[in-house]
Design a protein around this motif. Sequence first.
Motif, mmCIF file in Angstrom:
data_model
loop_
_atom_site.group_PDB
_atom_site.id
_atom_site.type_symbol
_atom_site.label_atom_id
_atom_site.label_comp_id
_atom_site.label_asym_id
_atom_site.label_seq_id
_atom_site.Cartn_x
_atom_site.Cartn_y
_atom_site.Cartn_z
ATOM 1 N N LYS A 219 70.206 24.128 -2.338
ATOM 2 C CA LYS A 219 71.569 24.152 -1.800
ATOM 3 C C LYS A 219 72.156 25.545 -1.776
ATOM 4 N N THR A 220 71.722 26.373 -2.675
ATOM 5 C CA THR A 220 72.282 27.724 -2.742
ATOM 6 C C THR A 220 71.535 28.722 -1.864
ATOM 7 N N MET A 221 70.481 28.284 -1.161
ATOM 8 C CA MET A 221 69.697 29.189 -0.330
ATOM 9 C C MET A 221 70.241 29.228 1.085
ATOM 10 N N ASP A 222 69.846 30.265 1.793
ATOM 11 C CA ASP A 222 70.220 30.350 3.197
ATOM 12 C C ASP A 222 69.346 29.397 4.004
ATOM 13 N N PRO A 223 69.724 29.061 5.251
ATOM 14 C CA PRO A 223 68.982 28.066 6.032
ATOM 15 C C PRO A 223 67.516 28.417 6.256
ATOM 16 N N LEU A 224 67.192 29.687 6.404
ATOM 17 C CA LEU A 224 65.808 30.070 6.653
ATOM 18 C C LEU A 224 64.916 29.756 5.458
ATOM 19 N N HIS A 225 65.388 30.055 4.249
ATOM 20 C CA HIS A 225 64.581 29.758 3.067
ATOM 21 C C HIS A 225 64.553 28.257 2.774
ATOM 22 N N GLN A 226 65.608 27.559 3.102
ATOM 23 C CA GLN A 226 65.562 26.108 3.000
ATOM 24 C C GLN A 226 64.479 25.538 3.902
ATOM 25 N N LEU A 227 64.433 26.026 5.137
ATOM 26 C CA LEU A 227 63.408 25.587 6.078
ATOM 27 C C LEU A 227 62.019 25.909 5.554
ATOM 28 N N PHE A 228 61.842 27.105 4.999
ATOM 29 C CA PHE A 228 60.536 27.522 4.497
ATOM 30 C C PHE A 228 60.041 26.614 3.380
ATOM 31 N N PHE A 229 60.885 26.307 2.406
ATOM 32 C CA PHE A 229 60.446 25.491 1.284
ATOM 33 C C PHE A 229 60.224 24.039 1.694
ATOM 34 N N LEU A 230 61.014 23.536 2.625
ATOM 35 C CA LEU A 230 60.776 22.178 3.101
ATOM 36 C C LEU A 230 59.435 22.082 3.823
ATOM 37 N N ILE A 231 59.125 23.061 4.661
ATOM 38 C CA ILE A 231 57.838 23.059 5.356
ATOM 39 C C ILE A 231 56.691 23.225 4.366
ATOM 40 N N LEU A 232 56.862 24.098 3.375
ATOM 41 C CA LEU A 232 55.812 24.316 2.377
ATOM 42 C C LEU A 232 55.515 23.036 1.609
ATOM 43 N N ILE A 233 56.543 22.317 1.217
ATOM 44 C CA ILE A 233 56.345 21.069 0.482
ATOM 45 C C ILE A 233 55.674 20.025 1.366
ATOM 46 N N THR A 234 56.127 19.907 2.605
ATOM 47 C CA THR A 234 55.570 18.892 3.493
ATOM 48 C C THR A 234 54.122 19.189 3.848
ATOM 49 N N VAL A 235 53.804 20.442 4.145
ATOM 50 C CA VAL A 235 52.421 20.805 4.469
ATOM 51 C C VAL A 235 51.516 20.610 3.249
ATOM 52 N N SER A 236 52.016 20.881 2.063
ATOM 53 C CA SER A 236 51.228 20.652 0.849
ATOM 54 C C SER A 236 50.905 19.171 0.680
ATOM 55 N N LEU A 237 51.886 18.309 0.961
ATOM 56 C CA LEU A 237 51.636 16.869 0.895
ATOM 57 C C LEU A 237 50.639 16.433 1.959
ATOM 58 N N PHE A 238 50.761 17.002 3.143
ATOM 59 C CA PHE A 238 49.833 16.662 4.220
ATOM 60 C C PHE A 238 48.400 17.044 3.856
ATOM 61 N N GLU A 239 48.220 18.238 3.328
ATOM 62 C CA GLU A 239 46.877 18.680 2.990
ATOM 63 C C GLU A 239 46.326 17.919 1.795
ATOM 64 N N SER A 240 47.183 17.557 0.840
ATOM 65 C CA SER A 240 46.726 16.753 -0.292
ATOM 66 C C SER A 240 46.236 15.378 0.164
ATOM 67 N N ALA A 241 46.855 14.859 1.218
ATOM 68 C CA ALA A 241 46.438 13.555 1.728
ATOM 69 C C ALA A 241 45.180 13.634 2.574
ATOM 70 N N SER A 242 45.022 14.687 3.355
ATOM 71 C CA SER A 242 43.891 14.768 4.287
ATOM 72 C C SER A 242 42.663 15.464 3.713
ATOM 73 N N ALA A 243 42.805 16.241 2.645
ATOM 74 C CA ALA A 243 41.681 17.016 2.115
ATOM 75 C C ALA A 243 40.510 16.166 1.637
ATOM 76 N N PRO A 244 40.709 15.019 0.942
ATOM 77 C CA PRO A 244 39.544 14.273 0.430
ATOM 78 C C PRO A 244 38.730 13.581 1.513
ATOM 79 N N LEU A 245 39.204 13.553 2.739
ATOM 80 C CA LEU A 245 38.566 12.733 3.766
ATOM 81 C C LEU A 245 37.150 13.198 4.081
#
Length: 577
Positions: A219-245
Amino acid sequence: MKRNKQIDIKLALALAGTFNFLCCCARACLLPFLTLYFRQLGLSPAMTGIVMGTKHLITLVWTPVASLLSKHYNKRRAVITGSLVCSAAVALVLLLIPPTDVGARIGNCNKSELSPTQSSGGNLIESSVGPTTTVHPKTNETLGVTTPPDTKSALSRTSVHRLSPDNITTSVNDSLGEPSIGAPIVNQTTNSVAAPVRNKRSTEEATEKTHFDFLGSLKTMDPLHQLFFLILITVSLFESASAPLEWTADDGLYEYLDYADASDRYSSTGVWGLLGAAFGVGGAGLLVSQLSCFIADQTPRSAVHFFCYAAVAVLALPVASYLPLYLNKKRDRANGLLKAMQLVRNSPRALLCAATTLLVGVATSAVDNFLLWQMQDRGSTELHMGMSLALALLSQAAYPLLAGCVSKLLSPGRVLAIGAASLGLQCFYYSFLWGAWAALPAQVLSCFSSGALWWAVKVQCDDVATPGAERSVRRIYTALSVHLGSALGSFVGGLVVQRFGLVWLFIGVAVGLMLWCVCLPVLQWKAPRQRRINYSRLLAADASEASDSESEQERDWLDKAMEDDRGNNNHARRANH
């Protein structure tokens, strides 16, 4: 004989090839265009490099662990099905992340396809120097409101997601102190009016960030860093799900074929992955290029890549339910990987091959992450990008047709150096792109860069590996190049693009590869050559030696018995006399 009748090798290979085709097709529909989507959302090159590098590190660590756990608990089919479903769901969640600016979503669309309000970056309110007027988007009626300078900057940043047509007039009146209807509005620029306007703007911005309450630190970050961390978290979840395949399906298929005494046909399914990837990246690029900039209400056409991934992943589910899998509890994968690392470490030529694959992985990450950025800056659309990447994959798949002729002319060590040099020439060519189709000729070199290089790595794996450890050694090289090298290249490449630009990134990668290719033949010449042990001859020699020793023992026993018999007869004759 009963075991062989129950196993249909042709059907198993057909199912495995189809599954490999669909999985690679799904990933190719999305992953090559993922960094381009990050650019449209507003991420900087350094942020994009961090996201992609983290993705490769997660794959490097999580893939062997997840594959080992799925084997230990005998849940391979459940892991494959869950990986397909979860990765498709997380890919669609990535579309819910809002951009830092609506105009960024337009990307490289043709501006003639956009409406006047969309072509101005998605803002409904246009400001100019001096008195400004606000136009209702539906009725085109002039409101006749004059805004002070402080208010104009705030209103110009208001996007379609933040302001609806019904409350435009209310928002403007609130920011000006809610004047009465019909009263003349005077342009007030004094501090007594500017301060309430700034306070009102800060209150509205604080209200807009309430949907990030589940990540309180954002909440205390600027919009660009908010966007960055949201994408980082989502991509990490995506790769954690697809990596074992990949590893889970690959291990199950190999053990199934090995159980049926058909492990020599295991490599025949690899070409279907390249064909599926070529079909996916080319088809997705062609499909997206035929659409308008927005396929729905404020949904950019680049979202089609995510929908294609989810659709093809769901299409692979029925094939996954019939995929041939087998559990061989006698195989210990952890010990196999450790043994493979020891084999590579004990061979100087294998270490040189490992260093080459690591550098190639660093260079490949620069191409995978930022080539489409370079093509977009030169006027390329998704059609040009998809066709270029598809041609590179088809060229790589065609190298086995030339491998026989090349192996007669060049040794695997020289082929390895030529493959790295070809990749360097490609990167140098990418730095001088001049048009939309300019990258297409360089993609033909992928036959001698990626195709020749991985053929040479396969030969090196066969030379250094003991029987049964070839796949483990090959995975060591894959982990070094595709995951570790790509992670390092993503981190460094993003910083280089941020500081120096795309052109210097490709030039630097090309120069680094060329210097290594000059040093590599000298190092290979200095490295001691280890003679490969022919285990079949060794076993034959052991058998012949054993047979010889047995015959010698038989002869010794027979000679001794005959001598004893002769001695006894002579003694009897002497007694008779």
